[in-house]
Design an enzyme around this catalytic site. Sequence first.
Site, short mmCIF file in Angstrom:
data_model
loop_
_atom_site.label_atom_id
_atom_site.label_comp_id
_atom_site.label_asym_id
_atom_site.label_seq_id
_atom_site.Cartn_x
_atom_site.Cartn_y
_atom_site.Cartn_z
N LYS A 6 0.84 -1.20 0.00
CA LYS A 6 0.00 0.00 0.00
C LYS A 6 0.87 1.25 0.00
CE LYS A 6 -3.94 2.04 2.52
NZ LYS A 6 -4.84 1.88 3.67
N SER A 88 -9.72 1.94 2.81
CA SER A 88 -8.80 2.70 1.97
C SER A 88 -7.79 1.84 1.23
CB SER A 88 -8.05 3.70 2.85
OG SER A 88 -7.27 3.03 3.83
N SER A 112 -10.24 -0.78 6.79
CA SER A 112 -9.67 -0.48 5.47
C SER A 112 -9.03 -1.67 4.77
CB SER A 112 -8.63 0.64 5.60
OG SER A 112 -9.24 1.85 5.96
#
Length: 452
Positions: A6, A88, A112
Amino acid sequence: MTVAVKDNICTKSLPTTCSSRMLENFTSPFDATVVSLLSENGAAIVGKANCDEFGMGSLNVYSVHGPVVNPFGLEGGPPEQRRSAGGSSGGSAAAVAAGLCDAALGTDTGGSVRLPASYCGVVGLKPSYGIVSRWGVVPFADSLDCVGVVGKDVSTVGRILNAIAKYDERDRTAAPPHVRTKAREMCAIRLGTVGADGLNGLRIGVPQEYFPTELQSSIVQSLTKVLDRLRGKGATIMPVSLPSTPYALSAYYVISSAEASSNLARYDGIEYGLRVEPPPGANLTKTANVYAHSRSLGFGKEVQRRILLGTYALSADAFENYFLQAQRVRKLIKADFDRVFGVPNPLRTYASHDGAFSGGVDVIIHPSAIQTAPALPGLEDTPPSDSSTLNAYVQDVLTVPASLAGLPALSVPAGMGSDGWPIGVSIVGQWGSDEMVRRVGEVLESCELESA
């Protein structure tokens, strides 16, 4: 094994932008601890994954790189409707679902990792808070952030977790070795009483507060089938009550926004982040005026919104009524979980376990999301309007309680909704019972394969 990372986890060989204009030119001089551990164990880091800016979002539309499109709907060619991959960590889940990598690292602050895993039909794990090092992870909310793992199956997720769940003295929030040892021993004692081939003797709780009016009926039907299969494997299904759950979402957004406003204060265009020169004639007698130009152009609308919310919650007029009240709610939520779990919480100094079972449940199971993947706002790749922001916040309603309590939670695919899109169910355990959560996830995964 190929792994994507990420974009808010530092890598020295790839940029770390947090999907924000504020850090668009930033490359870290070091690797995060989790990246170093994976590399040392032979994993190949294949790229960085898109995410909501600084990890703030539930649909992965708040990114300077544009929204993440759910790959599930792209398998048969151009889709009739583009849907969200969740946020996210939507880029991490989408990369795994599309077969671009074997696994991906994400971060989970309020759901997330689990929410994107549910939307994309993959497995997503949020470990117990403090088990995996956060050193080298750009912070959103320090007391909530966890490095999570996304994979195609529970086994892959487990392999990654085993590699990165190491004590790191550089992370001041890391659980110390003696607490980890105590948690493993407690979990092993309980698992030792469960049948090797199934879940004989395991108690699974279904919280009655996890069925809000927004929950799609097809998700309830899928959960019912999951419970029937687990019952067939020898598990005992029983209802439980977590009465503080309705207040969790409000408490989460107050606490996380307050911590975000503090963490993001460093990006002022002088010490860190994008520098925007004030226009000619601007009043430069106050430093705030200099900061304002960089922060207004460097941060997106959602990040600005949460900074404002958090700054207000920490102000003298609102501190008692908002921030402290949210912390009280958080304490009640932790107490709810400790009350229903049979295994004591290893973080409590008084916790001890001699093998006796208190009669509580071993894990809790609930839907991962209130709906299947929602549609993206439009083809113009713009974030949703302010009027839809509240709807996006509600997506986290089922995932934030485990985050506030710091508990391990695993989202596993559980069939398809009435619209043909993936559904996930989450398994939540006591702090440190990550192995028990994975064990139940493996059994559930095998049940799904048998019924396919």
